[in-house]
Write a protein that holds these residues in place. Structure first.
Motif, PDB file in Angstrom:
ATOM      1  N   UNK A 126     -22.830 102.459   4.968  1.00  0.00           N
ATOM      2  CA  UNK A 126     -22.544 101.309   5.253  1.00  0.00           C
ATOM      3  C   UNK A 126     -22.020 100.321   4.138  1.00  0.00           C
ATOM      4  N   UNK A 127     -21.752  99.077   4.547  1.00  0.00           N
ATOM      5  CA  UNK A 127     -21.222  98.085   3.550  1.00  0.00           C
ATOM      6  C   UNK A 127     -22.020  96.812   3.864  1.00  0.00           C
TER       7      UNK A 127
ATOM      8  N   UNK B 168     -21.803  96.488   7.560  1.00  0.00           N
ATOM      9  CA  UNK B 168     -20.456  96.981   8.384  1.00  0.00           C
ATOM     10  C   UNK B 168     -20.553  98.401   8.286  1.00  0.00           C
ATOM     11  N   UNK B 169     -20.792  99.009   9.540  1.00  0.00           N
ATOM     12  CA  UNK B 169     -20.757 100.480   9.770  1.00  0.00           C
ATOM     13  C   UNK B 169     -19.402 101.229   9.206  1.00  0.00           C
TER      14      UNK B 169
ATOM     15  N   UNK C 116     -14.189  95.519  13.576  1.00  0.00           N
ATOM     16  CA  UNK C 116     -15.591  94.941  13.726  1.00  0.00           C
ATOM     17  C   UNK C 116     -15.490  93.429  13.500  1.00  0.00           C
ATOM     18  N   UNK C 117     -15.933  92.684  14.244  1.00  0.00           N
ATOM     19  CA  UNK C 117     -15.732  91.294  14.354  1.00  0.00           C
ATOM     20  C   UNK C 117     -17.087  90.500  14.184  1.00  0.00           C
TER      21      UNK C 117
ATOM     22  N   UNK D  89     -20.764  90.897  16.114  1.00  0.00           N
ATOM     23  CA  UNK D  89     -21.737  91.235  15.510  1.00  0.00           C
ATOM     24  C   UNK D  89     -22.830  90.416  14.930  1.00  0.00           C
ATOM     25  N   UNK D  90     -24.115  90.490  15.227  1.00  0.00           N
ATOM     26  CA  UNK D  90     -25.242  89.619  14.831  1.00  0.00           C
ATOM     27  C   UNK D  90     -25.479  89.923  12.977  1.00  0.00           C
TER      28      UNK D  90
END
Length: 435
Positions: free
Chosen positions: A313-314, A330-331, A341-342, A380-381
């Motif tokens: 992940x990042x 970030x996966x 991904x937002x 995404x939380x």
């Protein structure tokens, strides 16, 4: 009744004349012709008393403008001195100072005595970046001074400058326009040096771009790698706001043939949610041909980035507005150009717009409500939101599922761990007393 009405009208007219006269005279203060006329009627002492006690805000405003111009002139002199020393190739001296911190930690500070004069936020002292390669430590100033040395512990050994052509891409023209037009990061991998910077694509229109060159400790010739045509005009844009400090620019390696580059939205908030825009994104760039794709969006000003290969992940950190600095995850296995991904900016944030929920910000909150939940609005939380802001910056891994985040405003380091559920635990703040 009519008499009372006439009195009220007289009072109203008198008030309008007095107030109008006040602001008219105030507007003339500083005008040479008006000053010459006043000098015929009153002496200098009386003039200063009137300015001080009757028109104080005007005096304060003039003083602030003078100070601002003085500050910018001083900063420009530091920038010119730094560029002059770069041209001369002067070595950079250092000295060491150690400070005892809490938890039995020691902070060793290595002060750069020369050549790092011009900062981005405070103007002085200088801002810069560092990386390590071939057992060397490499440093880069925000204005293009590049240097290296073998052993940071050896204080008698100076940093030696590396000749370069960075200022062909960003130089005195851009620095004069705004000191926050600057170099944004340094990254070295695969025998190549990558540098991000605020790029003036056309007159007064800027973005984040990347140049690169082969590592050479005597002379590096840089050329463009990532330089999109999209740019934001610093004078004419849809938001009527602009900040090149809010530009991102962090670079990391992402596999053998790619780097990741963060881009801020330069305070043009709507661009973060525009899938066709490069702004407010994390971008994957092919280092062989410069081709790129967006891997995440909804970012404000991402300034920390770490690719954890072991966990795939990042970790990303970004500045919130008034509060709301974030640590995001970030996966990698969910990276999908058809379903990016937002992370929610500028719809969701734990922070507030500068100035808060005031009447002046009413329209801003209508466009960008800054909901306190991300997930309820399809975003995404963050792993962590900091309120108030800490001025969050770089993030690195220091052990098995252990990480550290730096801060600027809070002048501290934040140590934490991630558990199996990828939640932050054991968050520990250690003050280091400077940005």
């Amino acid at each position: 009744m009519i008499k009372k009405l006439n009195i009220k009208i007289l009072i109203l007219l008198t008030s309008i004349i007095i107030v109008g006269g006040y602001f008219f005279i105030s507007s003339l203060i500083g005008n040479p012709k008006f000053s010459n006329l006043i000098s015929l009627l009153i002496n200098d002492e009386q003039k200063e008393l009137i300015k001080k006690y009757i028109f104080p805000y005007k005096t304060i405003s003039q003083q602030q403008q003078t100070i601002s111009k003085l500050d910018e002139n001083v900063i420009l002199k530091f920038i010119l001195l730094e560029l002059e020393n770069k041209e001369n190739g002067k070595p950079i001296e250092t000295y060491k100072k150690s400070i005892k911190l809490i938890n039995n930690k020691t902070l060793d500070k290595y002060k750069l005595v020369s050549n790092f004069y011009a900062g981005m936020n405070n103007g002085f002292p200088g801002s810069g970046y560092l990386d390590f390669y071939d057992d060397n430590i490499i440093i880069l100033s925000s204005r293009g001074v590049l240097a290296f040395k073998k052993n940071i512990e050896e204080i008698t050994e100076n940093f030696q400058q590396i000749k370069n052509n960075i200022n062909e891409f960003i130089g005195i023209k851009q620095f004069r326009k705004n000191r926050q037009n600057s170099i944004k990061d340094l990254h070295i991998s695969n025998n190549k040096v990558f540098i991000s910077y605020v790029n003036e694509i056309k007159e007064n229109c800027f973005n984040i771009s990347v140049i690169y060159g082969d590592i050479d400790y005597k002379n590096i010739i840089f050329k463009k790698l990532f330089s999109p045509e999209q740019c934001i005009d610093n004078k004419k844009n849809l938001e009527n706001e602009y900040s090149s400090a809010q530009s991102g620019g962090r670079i990391i390696s992402f596999g053998e043939n790619y780097i990741l580059v963060t881009t801020g939205e330069f305070r043009n908030r709507f661009l973060s949610q525009d899938i066709k825009s490069i702004f407010g994104k994390i971008i994957k760039v092919n280092i062989d041909n410069g081709n790129y794709e967006i891997i995440s969006m909804g970012h404000r000003n991402p300034q920390g980035l770490y690719f954890d290969k072991e966990n795939n992940f990042i970790l990303e950190t970004e500045h919130g507005p008034q509060g709301g600095d974030e640590v995001n995850l970030i996966e990698v296995n969910k990276i999908n150009k058809d379903n990016i991904q937002n992370y929610g900016w500028a719809i969701s944030s734990a922070g507030e717009h500068y100035g808060g929920k005031s009447e002046a910000n009413k329209t801003k909150y209508e466009k960008y409500p800054l909901y306190k939940s991300h997930s309820e609005h399809g975003f995404i939380e963050p792993l962590k939101s900091f309120v108030p802001s800490i001025g969050i910056s770089e993030i690195v891994k220091i052990g098995q599922n252990k990480y550290v985040v730096s801060s600027m405003k809070d002048k501290s380091l934040y140590f934490f761990e991630l558990n199996k559920q990828k939640q932050i635990i054991n968050l520990n703040r250690v003050e280091v007393f400077e940005r």
